[in-house]
Design a protein around this motif. Structure first.
Motif, PDB file in Angstrom:
ATOM      1  N   GLY A 359       0.793  -1.225   0.000  1.00 51.23           N
ATOM      2  CA  GLY A 359       0.000   0.000   0.000  1.00 51.23           C
ATOM      3  C   GLY A 359       0.819   1.265   0.000  1.00 51.23           C
ATOM      4  N   SER A 360       2.061   1.190  -0.465  1.00 55.30           N
ATOM      5  CA  SER A 360       2.906   2.383  -0.509  1.00 55.30           C
ATOM      6  C   SER A 360       2.515   3.279  -1.681  1.00 55.30           C
ATOM      7  CB  SER A 360       4.380   1.976  -0.673  1.00 55.30           C
ATOM      8  OG  SER A 360       4.796   1.107   0.361  1.00 55.30           O
ATOM      9  N   GLY A 361       2.859   4.579  -1.560  1.00 58.47           N
ATOM     10  CA  GLY A 361       2.763   5.451  -2.717  1.00 58.47           C
ATOM     11  C   GLY A 361       3.787   5.013  -3.752  1.00 58.47           C
ATOM     12  N   LEU A 362       3.479   5.141  -5.032  1.00 56.84           N
ATOM     13  CA  LEU A 362       4.312   4.586  -6.097  1.00 56.84           C
ATOM     14  C   LEU A 362       5.012   5.698  -6.873  1.00 56.84           C
ATOM     15  CD1 LEU A 362       1.696   1.987  -7.355  1.00 56.84           C
ATOM     16  CD2 LEU A 362       3.480   1.662  -5.638  1.00 56.84           C
ATOM     17  N   VAL A 363       6.329   5.628  -6.932  1.00 56.67           N
ATOM     18  CA  VAL A 363       7.113   6.627  -7.662  1.00 56.67           C
ATOM     19  C   VAL A 363       6.893   6.455  -9.157  1.00 56.67           C
ATOM     20  CG1 VAL A 363       9.442   7.447  -8.189  1.00 56.67           C
ATOM     21  CG2 VAL A 363       8.857   6.750  -5.861  1.00 56.67           C
ATOM     22  N   VAL A 364       6.641   7.551  -9.858  1.00 61.67           N
ATOM     23  CA  VAL A 364       6.477   7.526 -11.308  1.00 61.67           C
ATOM     24  C   VAL A 364       7.345   8.619 -11.933  1.00 61.67           C
ATOM     25  CG1 VAL A 364       4.147   6.558 -11.296  1.00 61.67           C
ATOM     26  CG2 VAL A 364       4.446   9.029 -11.131  1.00 61.67           C
ATOM     27  N   SER A 365       7.511   8.515 -13.223  1.00 57.91           N
ATOM     28  CA  SER A 365       8.324   9.481 -13.955  1.00 57.91           C
ATOM     29  C   SER A 365       7.699  10.875 -13.909  1.00 57.91           C
ATOM     30  CB  SER A 365       8.457   9.038 -15.416  1.00 57.91           C
ATOM     31  OG  SER A 365       8.966  10.076 -16.221  1.00 57.91           O
ATOM     32  N   LEU A 366       8.560  11.888 -13.813  1.00 61.00           N
ATOM     33  CA  LEU A 366       8.078  13.266 -13.851  1.00 61.00           C
ATOM     34  C   LEU A 366       7.461  13.620 -15.201  1.00 61.00           C
ATOM     35  CD1 LEU A 366      10.969  15.012 -11.920  1.00 61.00           C
ATOM     36  CD2 LEU A 366       8.596  14.850 -11.183  1.00 61.00           C
ATOM     37  N   TRP A 367       7.721  12.798 -16.220  1.00 59.75           N
ATOM     38  CA  TRP A 367       7.089  13.058 -17.521  1.00 59.75           C
ATOM     39  C   TRP A 367       5.570  12.956 -17.399  1.00 59.75           C
ATOM     40  CZ3 TRP A 367       3.917  10.959 -21.269  1.00 59.75           C
ATOM     41  CH2 TRP A 367       3.951  11.582 -22.502  1.00 59.75           C
ATOM     42  N   LEU A 368       5.084  12.080 -16.519  1.00 57.24           N
ATOM     43  CA  LEU A 368       3.637  11.936 -16.334  1.00 57.24           C
ATOM     44  C   LEU A 368       3.039  13.238 -15.841  1.00 57.24           C
ATOM     45  CD1 LEU A 368       1.033  10.263 -16.121  1.00 57.24           C
ATOM     46  CD2 LEU A 368       1.729   9.669 -13.785  1.00 57.24           C
ATOM     47  N   THR A 369       3.614  13.824 -14.795  1.00 61.17           N
ATOM     48  CA  THR A 369       3.049  15.067 -14.260  1.00 61.17           C
ATOM     49  C   THR A 369       3.224  16.208 -15.244  1.00 61.17           C
ATOM     50  OG1 THR A 369       5.126  15.391 -13.034  1.00 61.17           O
ATOM     51  CG2 THR A 369       3.288  14.403 -11.856  1.00 61.17           C
ATOM     52  N   TRP A 370       4.330  16.204 -15.979  1.00 70.44           N
ATOM     53  CA  TRP A 370       4.524  17.240 -17.006  1.00 70.44           C
ATOM     54  C   TRP A 370       3.420  17.147 -18.053  1.00 70.44           C
ATOM     55  CZ3 TRP A 370       5.267  17.250 -22.269  1.00 70.44           C
ATOM     56  CH2 TRP A 370       5.702  18.460 -22.823  1.00 70.44           C
ATOM     57  N   ARG A 371       3.124  15.930 -18.492  1.00 71.46           N
ATOM     58  CA  ARG A 371       2.086  15.723 -19.512  1.00 71.46           C
ATOM     59  C   ARG A 371       0.709  16.132 -18.987  1.00 71.46           C
ATOM     60  NH1 ARG A 371       2.253  14.652 -25.094  1.00 71.46           N
ATOM     61  NH2 ARG A 371       0.189  13.932 -25.703  1.00 71.46           N
ATOM     62  N   LEU A 372       0.512  15.977 -17.692  1.00 72.69           N
ATOM     63  CA  LEU A 372      -0.774  16.341 -17.086  1.00 72.69           C
ATOM     64  C   LEU A 372      -0.850  17.826 -16.740  1.00 72.69           C
ATOM     65  CD1 LEU A 372      -1.298  13.266 -14.727  1.00 72.69           C
ATOM     66  CD2 LEU A 372      -2.527  13.754 -16.855  1.00 72.69           C
ATOM     67  N   GLY A 373       0.179  18.593 -17.127  1.00 65.75           N
ATOM     68  CA  GLY A 373       0.171  20.034 -16.885  1.00 65.75           C
ATOM     69  C   GLY A 373       0.607  20.433 -15.493  1.00 65.75           C
ATOM     70  N   VAL A 392      -4.571   9.406  -6.889  1.00 69.79           N
ATOM     71  CA  VAL A 392      -4.050  10.745  -6.609  1.00 69.79           C
ATOM     72  C   VAL A 392      -2.637  10.850  -7.186  1.00 69.79           C
ATOM     73  CG1 VAL A 392      -3.527  12.450  -4.841  1.00 69.79           C
ATOM     74  CG2 VAL A 392      -5.426  10.845  -4.504  1.00 69.79           C
ATOM     75  N   VAL A 393      -2.419  11.852  -8.022  1.00 67.58           N
ATOM     76  CA  VAL A 393      -1.094  12.108  -8.598  1.00 67.58           C
ATOM     77  C   VAL A 393      -0.508  13.322  -7.894  1.00 67.58           C
ATOM     78  CG1 VAL A 393       0.216  12.557 -10.703  1.00 67.58           C
ATOM     79  CG2 VAL A 393      -1.912  11.236 -10.817  1.00 67.58           C
ATOM     80  N   ARG A 394       0.656  13.153  -7.291  1.00 69.61           N
ATOM     81  CA  ARG A 394       1.302  14.243  -6.562  1.00 69.61           C
ATOM     82  C   ARG A 394       2.622  14.594  -7.226  1.00 69.61           C
ATOM     83  NH1 ARG A 394      -0.933  11.079  -2.405  1.00 69.61           N
ATOM     84  NH2 ARG A 394      -2.485  12.209  -1.162  1.00 69.61           N
ATOM     85  N   ARG A 395       2.821  15.868  -7.443  1.00 70.58           N
ATOM     86  CA  ARG A 395       4.073  16.372  -8.033  1.00 70.58           C
ATOM     87  C   ARG A 395       4.868  17.049  -6.935  1.00 70.58           C
ATOM     88  NH1 ARG A 395       8.489  18.217  -9.720  1.00 70.58           N
ATOM     89  NH2 ARG A 395       8.773  19.058 -11.810  1.00 70.58           N
ATOM     90  N   GLY A 396       5.977  16.435  -6.533  1.00 70.69           N
ATOM     91  CA  GLY A 396       6.854  17.029  -5.548  1.00 70.69           C
ATOM     92  C   GLY A 396       8.001  17.752  -6.227  1.00 70.69           C
ATOM     93  N   VAL A 397       8.889  18.319  -5.430  1.00 73.08           N
ATOM     94  CA  VAL A 397      10.025  19.049  -5.984  1.00 73.08           C
ATOM     95  C   VAL A 397      10.952  18.120  -6.739  1.00 73.08           C
ATOM     96  CG1 VAL A 397      12.099  20.350  -5.389  1.00 73.08           C
ATOM     97  CG2 VAL A 397       9.928  20.900  -4.295  1.00 73.08           C
ATOM     98  N   GLY A 398      11.203  16.929  -6.200  1.00 76.74           N
ATOM     99  CA  GLY A 398      12.162  16.043  -6.852  1.00 76.74           C
ATOM    100  C   GLY A 398      11.573  14.755  -7.362  1.00 76.74           C
ATOM    101  N   ALA A 400       7.605  12.390  -8.426  1.00 80.72           N
ATOM    102  CA  ALA A 400       6.160  12.326  -8.599  1.00 80.72           C
ATOM    103  C   ALA A 400       5.685  10.980  -8.074  1.00 80.72           C
ATOM    104  CB  ALA A 400       5.783  12.498 -10.063  1.00 80.72           C
ATOM    105  N   GLN A 401       4.470  10.937  -7.580  1.00 85.78           N
ATOM    106  CA  GLN A 401       3.936   9.710  -7.001  1.00 85.78           C
ATOM    107  C   GLN A 401       2.483   9.505  -7.390  1.00 85.78           C
ATOM    108  OE1 GLN A 401       4.301   9.561  -2.720  1.00 85.78           O
ATOM    109  NE2 GLN A 401       6.205   8.415  -2.833  1.00 85.78           N
ATOM    110  N   LEU A 402       2.106   8.236  -7.495  1.00 84.83           N
ATOM    111  CA  LEU A 402       0.707   7.844  -7.530  1.00 84.83           C
ATOM    112  C   LEU A 402       0.351   7.352  -6.133  1.00 84.83           C
ATOM    113  CD1 LEU A 402       0.402   5.737 -10.814  1.00 84.83           C
ATOM    114  CD2 LEU A 402      -0.213   8.123 -10.478  1.00 84.83           C
ATOM    115  N   SER A 403      -0.888   7.552  -5.741  1.00 80.77           N
ATOM    116  CA  SER A 403      -1.337   7.062  -4.446  1.00 80.77           C
ATOM    117  C   SER A 403      -1.367   5.533  -4.450  1.00 80.77           C
ATOM    118  CB  SER A 403      -2.722   7.612  -4.131  1.00 80.77           C
ATOM    119  OG  SER A 403      -3.634   7.241  -5.160  1.00 80.77           O
TER     120      SER A 403
END
Length: 448
Positions: A359-373, A392-398, A400-403
């Motif tokens: 049940g951890s948050g899942l690290v994803v590529s920052l390209w995903l958040t970039w594409r989502l604006g 839930v998609v979260r964009r942090g400073v360093g 990105a994560q999916l819930s």
């Protein structure tokens, strides 16, 4: 072809030219030789199987590949250009990505066509990565070795380092980096350390993560080791220093007073601009690293913060002092993500691993958040699922994560090793999960 690819890209599932090119080979013997070579059989082994010489097998293989390419050119004249375009600017592509150019239900014909075309499945430290294809095996080897040199690092940093080097993060990468002859291994909490100094590297990650000097007993407790042994290991390692008179262990690169130590690189970046005012990027990077030992990549990620901007003179400063937030350039695209041309439908290919199951948050590529604006941090977007839950998609400073997706994965009957796609519909704020294993699903099947 996987359902998620068909849905997003709009490919015709009836486009079976690769299978037809395979079926049009002169004989079953040609297909058997090509398939045997794909599965790793040697010329001698196939010669013994068929009762012929290894040279006969070699000639049959050459003739089969030539005819397979001719058949493919006749049935799909543009396929070579599509494959070259996929490899343009990328040293590795996955079989799932190459299905865009060579659709094939079971993958046998696609793999044979790719081999005849000159692509290879890369191999490093004695481990072949069957999920990857490359036209430059030497570059893949160099990238893997460069990636190994970034350890010790967190799982999140390793994923981002892989993307920067053009390698797809995920289970295939983990398998090659931790193979018997490879130099790395994983810590209990998922960090990456060098096998020959795993204990010291694991201690380094713990102290670095904590951000303040620690007692050897506390480090040892996290590692499940004896405090005396850990203290002796840190004493022999130049990366550690022992503070006096309290005897705590810190990283040698730390230069800030303990009472003023920030918790992460982003806080340091803000402090630097607060104290020194507008700075050229080179000076900013040098000062942040001097105060808090992180990679240049991590410093660069701080520029995505909504607190940091650029002045008309091209200097970095704080947004509250009038600097303009910096528009994030397009990050390197992860091979595990696809999007339709309109950009309103994006899908992430993932594998059920221990992080998913716990049940951890899942690290994803920052390209995903970039594409989502989501070009600045922090940013959050929520996508509703039919089950009533949310992705839930979260964009942090360093990063990105999916819930957590544990409940949704369980509802779909998936288990460890299953592959799935997370589909995000940006225009409607809806999401869906699709189980994409097909016939090779590792999850136990219910009895009929």
């Amino acid at each position: 072809m996987s359902e998620w690819r068909q849905t997003i890209i709009g490919l015709d599932p009836q486009d079976q030219w690769a299978s037809e090119a395979w079926a049009l080979l002169p004989s079953d013997r040609h297909r058997q030789v090509l398939q045997g070579r794909l599965e790793g059989s040697t010329l001698d082994e196939l010669g013994t199987l068929f009762g012929v010489t290894r040279e006969w097998v070699r000639q049959i293989g050459i003739a089969g590949e030539k005819r397979l390419l001719e058949n493919s050119d006749a049935l799909a004249p543009g396929w070579r250009d599509e494959v070259r375009a996929l490899f343009e600017g990328a040293i590795v592509r996955t079989g799932v990505e190459l299905a865009l150019a060579i659709p094939d239900p079971d993958g046998i014909a696609r793999n044979a066509i790719l081999t005849a075309f000159g692509a290879q499945r890369p191999k490093s430290w004695g481990c072949r990565v069957d999920e990857w294809w490359t036209l430059a095996a030497d570059k893949v080897t160099k990238a893997l070795r460069a990636l190994a040199e970034t350890a010790p690092c967190t799982a999140e940093d390793m994923d981002h380092n892989a993307i920067e080097l053009g390698l797809p993060p995920g289970s295939a990468l983990e398998r090659v980096l931790t193979s018997a002859s490879a130099p790395l291994t994983r810590t209990v909490d998922g960090g990456w350390v060098r096998r020959r100094v795993s204990g010291r590297d694991a201690a380094y990650l713990i102290v670095a993560r904590t951000g303040t000097p620690m007692r050897a007993e506390d480090v040892a407790e996290e590692l499940g080791e004896v405090a005396r042994n850990i203290a002796e290991s840190m004493r022999r390692d130049k990366r550690f220093v022992q503070t006096r008179p309290d005897g705590l262990w810190a990283l040698a690169d730390w230069r800030l007073p303990e009472s003023n130590r920030p918790g992460n690189a982003h806080e340091v970046a803000i402090n630097v601009l607060e104290e020194l005012g507008p700075l050229p990027y080179a000076d900013f990077e040098r000062e942040v690293i001097a105060r808090y030992p992180v990679s240049a990549w991590r410093v660069k990620q701080c520029l995505s913060s909504d607190l940091i901007g650029e002045t008309p003179e091209g200097l970095l400063d704080l947004v509250r002092r009038g600097a303009t937030p910096i528009e994030e350039p397009e990050p390197r695209r992860s091979p595990s993500i696809v999007a339709n041309e309109a950009g309103d439908l994006v899908a992430v290919r993932m594998t059920v691993d221990k992080d998913v199951l716990r049940g951890s948050g899942l690290v994803v590529s920052l390209w995903l958040t970039w594409r989502l604006g989501m070009h600045h941090a922090p940013t959050t977007r929520r996508f509703a699922l039919d089950s009533g839950r949310e992705v839930v998609v979260r964009r942090g400073v360093g990063s990105a994560q999916l819930s957590s997706l544990r409940a949704e994965v369980a509802d779909l009957g998936m288990g460890l090793g299953c592959s799935f796609a997370v589909m995000l519909m940006a225009d409607t704020e809806r999401a869906a999960l699709r189980h994409t294993c097909g016939d090779d699903c590792p999850a136990p099947r219910a009895s009929p």
